[in-house]
Write an enzyme that holds these catalytic residues in place. Sequence first.
Site, short mmCIF file in Angstrom:
data_model
loop_
_atom_site.label_atom_id
_atom_site.label_comp_id
_atom_site.label_asym_id
_atom_site.label_seq_id
_atom_site.Cartn_x
_atom_site.Cartn_y
_atom_site.Cartn_z
N TYR A 143 0.82 -1.21 0.00
CA TYR A 143 0.00 0.00 0.00
C TYR A 143 0.86 1.27 0.00
O TYR A 143 0.38 2.35 -0.32
CB TYR A 143 -0.96 0.03 1.21
CG TYR A 143 -2.05 -1.03 1.17
CD1 TYR A 143 -2.23 -1.83 0.05
CD2 TYR A 143 -2.88 -1.21 2.24
CE1 TYR A 143 -3.21 -2.80 0.02
CE2 TYR A 143 -3.89 -2.19 2.21
CZ TYR A 143 -4.03 -2.98 1.10
OH TYR A 143 -5.02 -3.94 1.07
N LYS A 193 3.16 -15.58 1.98
CA LYS A 193 3.04 -16.29 0.70
C LYS A 193 4.47 -16.63 0.26
O LYS A 193 4.93 -16.29 -0.84
CB LYS A 193 2.31 -15.37 -0.30
CG LYS A 193 1.86 -16.03 -1.57
CD LYS A 193 0.75 -17.03 -1.40
CE LYS A 193 0.41 -17.70 -2.73
NZ LYS A 193 -0.43 -18.89 -2.58
N ASP A 225 -3.49 -18.16 1.46
CA ASP A 225 -4.67 -18.81 0.89
C ASP A 225 -5.20 -19.88 1.85
O ASP A 225 -6.41 -19.98 2.10
CB ASP A 225 -4.37 -19.40 -0.50
CG ASP A 225 -3.00 -20.03 -0.61
OD1 ASP A 225 -2.18 -19.86 0.32
OD2 ASP A 225 -2.73 -20.71 -1.62
N ASP A 249 -5.36 -6.85 5.78
CA ASP A 249 -6.57 -6.15 5.39
C ASP A 249 -7.65 -7.18 5.05
O ASP A 249 -8.80 -7.10 5.53
CB ASP A 249 -6.24 -5.29 4.15
CG ASP A 249 -7.29 -4.27 3.82
OD1 ASP A 249 -8.28 -4.20 4.55
OD2 ASP A 249 -7.11 -3.54 2.83
N ASP A 253 -10.79 -8.72 7.78
CA ASP A 253 -12.20 -8.52 7.43
C ASP A 253 -12.93 -9.86 7.43
O ASP A 253 -14.06 -9.95 7.91
CB ASP A 253 -12.34 -7.85 6.07
CG ASP A 253 -12.57 -6.35 6.20
OD1 ASP A 253 -12.09 -5.78 7.20
OD2 ASP A 253 -13.23 -5.77 5.32
#
Length: 359
Positions: A143, A193, A225, A249, A253
């Site tokens: 980001y 990852k 994942d 993020d 959620d």
Amino acid sequence: MANNRLIAILPGDGIGPEVTEQAVRVIECINATHDTGFEIKTEPVGGAAYDIHGTPLPDCTLDLAKSADAILLGAVGGPKWEAIQRQHRPERALLGLRSALELFSNLRPAVLFPELAAASTLKPEVVSGLDIMIVRELTGGIYFGGPRGIEGETGSRKGFNTLVYTEPEIERIAHSAFKIAMQRNKRLCSVDKANVLEVSELWREVVSAIGQSYPEVELSHMYVDNACMQLVRAPKQFDVIVTTNMFGDIVSDAASMLTGSIGMLPSASLNSQGKGMYEPVHGSAPDIAGQGIANPLATILSVAMMLRSTFEESDLAAKIESAVRSALADGLRTADIVSEGETAVSTQAMGDAVIERIG
Ligand code: NAD
């Protein structure tokens, strides 16, 4: 009287002022009953600040946030400010506060109160008793990384961002997560990852190295994942999760929705001195603003996080949490968590119920 400890209140927009009003009443109640000496000062933020000062994060607000020991923020944004230039949008205030105060460690608990097990979309036996803490790196990663942009001619343009983490950035978030794991069940899962991304390989290596300093914490690693899959399959296997800005993020959620009620979820964003900005996970809910029906519990529980993380007042934090639990156990529900056949109470009545039980 204890030393003054300054709390900046930034109510913001929509239901922000309604829910922070109840949280301020809780702080005042704690002050009155426990001589804690919390001092409260309020400034506008977001759209409310833009309307007065022409910017969502005016100097008066930033100065107060910098001088305070902790910040309690309601929510920012709403349709009124959607058409204004990007740099003046209410949400810019959040980014400004996070970067000015170096709030790199974002804590998002996903706790399911047993009384609300039916509110989750998952089966009660999968989620009841759920208590996870997600620690998300908040000021680095894709980001913020450069270069970034969109370039080239229409039809062959390319868009690009840069995912970058330095060792010191990984080290400080890892320390933050291990310390939190030490206060809980001493299990930390680092989500990355590393099978695809070099930056994740470094992340995994550095988190493992920091783990040597916390021998009591059981560290595991999981690909993002798989972590998403495990969160909906068997979420109770997790205690503390630490991950990067973007993965956090998404994962936080997903985890927050396991509890089924956005009006119940607090959050904290901390810097390396333990100073923090505390806020409910939900937004300004323009659809219900001004009606006095918003759930104030996420903001009240954010105060509990503030007492625990910034002011090291764990007993008082537990007192607030148990007052919330007791209000729920006694059947009090705002409209967002009410079940069929139950009567919803107002924002103010829910605040009253918590305060009564603290007193
Ligand atoms: P939202 O969280 O505001 O609302 C989503 C839904 O949940 C709505 O139906 C709302 O009524 C309900 N809800 C949220 N909080 C509630 C509460 N405390 N009690 C009862 N019901 C509640 O998300 P949104 O609708 O996507 O966004 C609305 C505005 O909020 C936008 O401008 C968005 O940019 C902003 N936003 C701000 C923050 C923040 O300040 N941290 C976070 C998310 C969204």
